[in-house]
Enzyme design. Structure first.
Site, PDB file in Angstrom:
ATOM      1  N   TYR A  13      -1.949  -0.872  -2.672  1.00 25.98           N
ATOM      2  CA  TYR A  13      -1.510   0.266  -1.863  1.00 25.98           C
ATOM      3  C   TYR A  13      -0.439   1.056  -2.621  1.00 25.98           C
ATOM      4  O   TYR A  13      -0.499   2.289  -2.716  1.00 25.98           O
ATOM      5  CB  TYR A  13      -0.993  -0.225  -0.506  1.00 25.98           C
ATOM      6  CG  TYR A  13      -0.275   0.836   0.279  1.00 25.98           C
ATOM      7  CD1 TYR A  13      -0.984   1.879   0.872  1.00 25.98           C
ATOM      8  CD2 TYR A  13       1.108   0.826   0.405  1.00 25.98           C
ATOM      9  CE1 TYR A  13      -0.324   2.875   1.572  1.00 25.98           C
ATOM     10  CE2 TYR A  13       1.770   1.811   1.099  1.00 25.98           C
ATOM     11  CZ  TYR A  13       1.053   2.838   1.690  1.00 25.98           C
ATOM     12  OH  TYR A  13       1.703   3.825   2.371  1.00 25.98           O
ATOM     13  N   GLU A  68       1.255   4.417  10.666  1.00 28.17           N
ATOM     14  CA  GLU A  68       2.725   4.524  10.674  1.00 28.17           C
ATOM     15  C   GLU A  68       3.275   4.374  12.090  1.00 28.17           C
ATOM     16  O   GLU A  68       4.307   3.734  12.294  1.00 28.17           O
ATOM     17  CB  GLU A  68       3.187   5.856  10.077  1.00 28.17           C
ATOM     18  CG  GLU A  68       2.912   6.017   8.607  1.00 28.17           C
ATOM     19  CD  GLU A  68       3.734   5.120   7.684  1.00 28.17           C
ATOM     20  OE1 GLU A  68       4.676   4.451   8.147  1.00 28.17           O
ATOM     21  OE2 GLU A  68       3.411   5.085   6.494  1.00 28.17           O
ATOM     22  N   TRP A  79       5.510  -2.952   7.093  1.00 27.19           N
ATOM     23  CA  TRP A  79       4.300  -2.307   6.594  1.00 27.19           C
ATOM     24  C   TRP A  79       3.281  -3.358   6.169  1.00 27.19           C
ATOM     25  O   TRP A  79       2.080  -3.162   6.314  1.00 27.19           O
ATOM     26  CB  TRP A  79       4.632  -1.355   5.449  1.00 27.19           C
ATOM     27  CG  TRP A  79       3.423  -0.631   4.961  1.00 27.19           C
ATOM     28  CD1 TRP A  79       2.831  -0.749   3.738  1.00 27.19           C
ATOM     29  CD2 TRP A  79       2.630   0.314   5.689  1.00 27.19           C
ATOM     30  NE1 TRP A  79       1.723   0.072   3.670  1.00 27.19           N
ATOM     31  CE2 TRP A  79       1.579   0.730   4.862  1.00 27.19           C
ATOM     32  CE3 TRP A  79       2.704   0.846   6.978  1.00 27.19           C
ATOM     33  CZ2 TRP A  79       0.608   1.638   5.247  1.00 27.19           C
ATOM     34  CZ3 TRP A  79       1.740   1.763   7.371  1.00 27.19           C
ATOM     35  CH2 TRP A  79       0.706   2.150   6.516  1.00 27.19           C
TER      36      TRP A  79
END
Length: 190
Positions: free
Chosen positions: A18, A40, A48
């Protein structure tokens, strides 16, 4: 060995991927904008890494991030999603995703694309910072404050300034790779 931002050091493979392939890359595709907005918003209060591990679950649960489909989800679908362990089973976040899909479509109608809307908050060009380490990176900025305020005014949920700054970093409105990271120069010159 490549030097990377310290937040992804010693992490799992998808997290590093990522960082290397997505984080900070300018996004101009509305479906991708919606995907990151969903993810998000789901992250609020969580890491995350947790969301990234559930990304495929979100992809399945939210129709591959098809905003038109998600905008039609009713209460029955909310109840079904609350049983889906492949996503964060939080009623408020699930309902916010459906609400945000509806608001997203309204923004598309007003601006032509969500992309055109969101890029105006940085004048159409990524903000390139020059951080030496991650401790220097802010959690909010004037731009994220303005974006958050405008989204809230439009009825979006789970779009606080901290969440929106993380969103801006993810979709490349901001290049917050540290200057020693191999992606910093790549993205700075793209």
């Amino acid at each position: 060995m490549k030097t990377r931002c310290t937040w992804c050091a010693n992490s799992f493979e998808d997290y590093v991927k990522y960082h290397d392939e997505e984080w900070g890359v300018p996004v101009h595709d509305d479906q991708k904008h919606f995907e990151f907005l969903v993810l998000e918003s789901a992250q609020a209060g969580l890491s995350w890494a947790t969301i990234l591990k559930k990304r495929e679950g979100y992809r399945r649960a939210f129709a591959n991030f098809d905003v038109l489909t998600v905008s039609t989800y009713g209460q029955g679908m909310v109840e079904e999603l609350l049983q889906d362990s492949s996503i964060i089973r939080n009623r408020m976040k699930i309902e916010a995703t459906i609400n945000n899909a509806q608001r997203f479509i309204e923004v598309q109608k007003e601006f032509g694309t969500f992309d055109k809307y969101i890029w105006q908050f940085v004048g159409g060009t990524p903000i390139v910072n020059s951080w030496k380490n991650m401790n220097e990176v802010p959690v909010t900025t004037e731009e994220s404050d303005a974006l958050s305020k405008d989204l809230k005014k439009r009825g979006f949920k789970f779009v606080g300034s901290t969440t929106m700054y993380a969103h801006m970093q993810a979709i490349g409105l901001v290049n917050d790779h540290t200057v020693d990271c191999f992606r910093y120069e790549q993205l700075k010159s793209s």
